[in-house]
Design an enzyme around this catalytic site. Structure first.
Site, short mmCIF file in Angstrom:
data_model
loop_
_atom_site.label_atom_id
_atom_site.label_comp_id
_atom_site.label_asym_id
_atom_site.label_seq_id
_atom_site.Cartn_x
_atom_site.Cartn_y
_atom_site.Cartn_z
CE LYS A 194 -15.08 12.34 -2.61
NZ LYS A 194 -13.72 11.84 -2.45
NE ARG A 245 -2.53 -1.20 3.62
CZ ARG A 245 -2.58 -2.38 4.24
NH1 ARG A 245 -3.08 -3.42 3.60
NH2 ARG A 245 -2.14 -2.53 5.48
CE LYS A 289 -13.98 10.78 2.25
NZ LYS A 289 -14.09 9.71 1.25
O1 LIG Z 1 -15.38 2.83 1.43
P1 LIG Z 1 -14.11 3.54 1.78
O2 LIG Z 1 -12.93 2.66 1.79
O3 LIG Z 1 -14.22 4.34 3.03
O4 LIG Z 1 -13.80 4.59 0.63
C1 LIG Z 1 -14.67 5.00 -0.32
C2 LIG Z 1 -14.05 5.95 -1.31
O5 LIG Z 1 -15.06 6.80 -1.73
C3 LIG Z 1 -14.54 8.11 -1.95
O6 LIG Z 1 -15.15 8.95 -1.01
C4 LIG Z 1 -14.86 8.51 -3.36
O7 LIG Z 1 -14.20 7.65 -4.21
P2 LIG Z 1 -14.67 7.38 -5.68
O8 LIG Z 1 -14.32 8.62 -6.45
O9 LIG Z 1 -13.90 6.18 -6.11
O10 LIG Z 1 -16.16 7.13 -5.64
C5 LIG Z 1 -13.07 8.07 -1.65
O11 LIG Z 1 -12.62 9.25 -1.05
C6 LIG Z 1 -12.96 6.85 -0.78
O12 LIG Z 1 -11.73 6.25 -0.92
#
Ligand SMILES: O=P(O)(O)OC[C@H]1O[C@](O)(COP(=O)(O)O)[C@@H](O)[C@@H]1O
Length: 341
Positions: free
Chosen positions: A221, A45, A136
């Site tokens: 977002k 990673r 976030k």
């Molecule tokens: O489910 P996780 O691992 O928390 O991450 C979801 C992903 O969705 C996001 O919020 C948006 O990602 P995408 O642009 O791939 O939809 C990323 O910031 C994050 O990595």
């Protein structure tokens, strides 16, 4: 750089720049690595993310900030340099995912609530020391109309959690990205996505206001307004743009720091074409850019495939996608530019 929340937010959506969402939790990054046949370990990673953060052209020209995962913000590159320092050296701002994931909402089958508020004040203080200047939190709103999903309770609880998170971030000197993701996985049409997104954003801004969050120091977002994947329909970029902007004009205050879309499972080119169409029908009251995970990383991930020998090719693939999205954030992208690569 300035430490004022509104200045950090403005830098995050600086002209033609956007965010690299590299905050996949361990479960999600494992899924991505499975596809390219790479074992997910702390080192793999690290190597993968270091490859992106050292992609000079992409990072310095097109990326305003990087959303990190807890493991990554503490990690050092192979040569001992903290990954955060590598990001800062490119001029990009380090950020951090602070939610603990979406869990089933008790009493509401099919709905989820994002957890992670307990101890958040202390964690934010720690992340600030580690260099994070934005954070976030992702709320997940699924659509399954026949089953009554999402419920008003789910929309309300998630909006309330986002507002409590945002207020804590601002107290800590950190810009909150508020992410109420209405998923595109369902069989719903574009009109349903619009309606559910409208209910979600309306509730979100009511809660942010009640929590005394300073809107200028926040970034939204959101998802774009799209037909669900299982509907068998694809919405044209023009339709996506028209409905997405109509939605935002009705629900999103002009005062916020800016908007950075998630890609949500759209193909790379779809995510770029839609962002471009959205900006092409401007001017708008807000800056609209990208905060893509999959739509920025799918190509470099494939090119990398876990091999040191592929680092340059992977960085070139990342630079290309970042460049295309840079143009889309300015409304200047054209499909022919994809072929030219
Ligand atoms: O489910 P996780 O691992 O928390 O991450 C979801 C992903 O969705 C996001 O919020 C948006 O990602 P995408 O642009 O791939 O939809 C990323 O910031 C994050 O990595």
């Amino acid at each position: 750089m300035s430490e004022r929340l509104e200045d950090i937010a403005a830098a995050m959506v600086a002209d033609g720049k956007g965010l690299l969402a590299a905050d996949e939790s361990s479960g999600t990054i494992k899924k991505r690595f499975d596809v390219i046949g790479v074992e997910s370990t702390a080192d793999s990673r690290r190597d993968y993310r270091e490859m992106m953060f050292r992609a000079k052209e992409a990072m310095t020209r097109y990326i305003s900030g990087v959303i990190l995962y807890d493991e990554t913000i503490r990690q050092k590159a192979a040569d001992g340099t903290p990954l955060v320092d590598i990001i800062k050296a490119t001029g990009a701002i380090p950020g951090i995912k602070v939610d603990a994931g979406a869990k089933p909402l008790a009493g509401y089958p099919g709905d989820t609530i994002t957890e992670g508020l307990d101890g958040l004040r202390e964690r934010l203080a720690d992340y600030y020391k580690l260099g994070a200047r934005f954070a976030k939190w992702r709320a997940v709103i699924d659509i399954d109309v026949a089953k009554g999903v999402p419920s008003a309770t789910s929309i309300g609880s998630n909006a309330h959690a986002l507002a409590r998170y945002a207020a804590l971030c601002q107290e800590a000197g950190i810009v909150p990205i508020v992410e109420p993701e209405v998923l595109m996985d369902g069989a719903h049409d574009i009109g349903t996505c619009y309606e559910i997104s409208k209910a979600t954003l309306t509730k979100l801004y009511t809660e942010l206001y009640a929590a005394r969050v300073v809107l200028e120091g926040t970034i939204l977002k959101p998802n774009m307004v799209l037909a669900g994947k299982k509907s068998g329909k694809t919405s044209s970029p023009e339709e996506v743009a028209e409905k997405t902007i109509k939605l935002f004009r009705e629900t999103v205050p002009a005062a916020i720091g800016g908007i950075a879309f998630l890609s949500g499972g759209q193909s790379d080119e779809e995510a770029t074409a839609n962002l471009n169409a959205i900006n092409a029908i401007g001017p708008h009251p807000w800056k609209l850019t990208f905060s893509y995970g999959r739509a920025l990383q799918a190509a470099p991930q494939k090119a990398w495939s876990g091999k040191a020998a592929n680092v340059a090719a992977a960085q070139a693939a990342f630079a290309h996608r970042a460049h295309m999205n840079h143009l889309a954030a300015l409304g200047k992208w054209q499909p022919e530019l994809e072929q030219a690569a």
